[in-house]
Design an enzyme around this catalytic site. Structure first.
Site, PDB file in Angstrom:
ATOM      1  N   HIS A 101      -9.220   1.017  -5.189  1.00 40.36           N
ATOM      2  CA  HIS A 101      -8.292   0.196  -4.408  1.00 40.36           C
ATOM      3  C   HIS A 101      -6.881   0.696  -4.691  1.00 40.36           C
ATOM      4  CE1 HIS A 101     -11.269  -2.823  -3.277  1.00 40.36           C
ATOM      5  NE2 HIS A 101     -11.730  -2.732  -4.527  1.00 40.36           N
ATOM      6  N   TYR A 127       0.794  -1.230   0.000  1.00 41.18           N
ATOM      7  CA  TYR A 127       0.000   0.000   0.000  1.00 41.18           C
ATOM      8  C   TYR A 127       0.827   1.281   0.000  1.00 41.18           C
ATOM      9  CZ  TYR A 127      -3.555  -3.377   1.261  1.00 41.18           C
ATOM     10  OH  TYR A 127      -4.394  -4.459   1.267  1.00 41.18           O
TER      11      TYR A 127
END
Length: 151
Positions: A99, A22
């Site tokens: 996302h 991430y």
């Protein structure tokens, strides 16, 4: 124009949670970028992060007649959020699924999104840019919708 930005479970841990997937940008930094972009585009945003599906659903219900669209990162609800899916389908405005990572390139169980069939489109794998690109797209979609209603 006004838009919702909804962050799902555990996204408050961006910057700390699996930075190799991430990145190191925190949720606060993402929200700061979104707030700056909203100002640049001349729109309002309301941001909410919750670890509880019902809170996200409640926010959609509360703003059903007040916003022009929503960005949603369903996070862990992506694969199992049937009530969230149903709430999205009831919205009169476009919802975009975002996302940070490319869920199709990760574990097999992450590849299927129960949310995707309910949303207008999905942006993924672009890191924090998934959010900013999503907001830009929502603004353009809402402007086109308003123009269509005016003519």
């Amino acid at each position: 124009m006004k838009f919702l930005i909804l962050h799902g479970p555990n996204l408050n841990l961006f910057g700390r949670r699996e930075p190799h997937i991430y990145g190191t940008m925190t949720l606060a930094e993402i929200n700061t970028r979104l707030t700056a972009l909203a100002a640049e585009l001349g729109v309002e945003i309301e941001i909410l992060q919750s670890n509880h599906e019902g809170v996200l659903i409640d926010k959609l219900h509360e703003r059903i007649d007040e916003v022009d669209g929503a960005l949603l990162n369903p996070a862990g609800l992506t694969q199992h959020g049937v009530p969230l899916h149903d709430a999205i389908k009831a919205m009169p405005f476009p919802v975009l699924e975002v996302h940070m990572s490319n869920i199709a390139a990760r574990e097999a169980w992450r590849a299927h999104s129960i949310i995707s069939p309910a949303v207008k489109a999905t942006l993924q794998g672009l890191g924090w840019r998934s959010y900013t690109m999503g907001l830009r797209a929502l603004v353009e979609m809402a402007a086109e919708a308003r123009q269509s209603k005016a003519t």
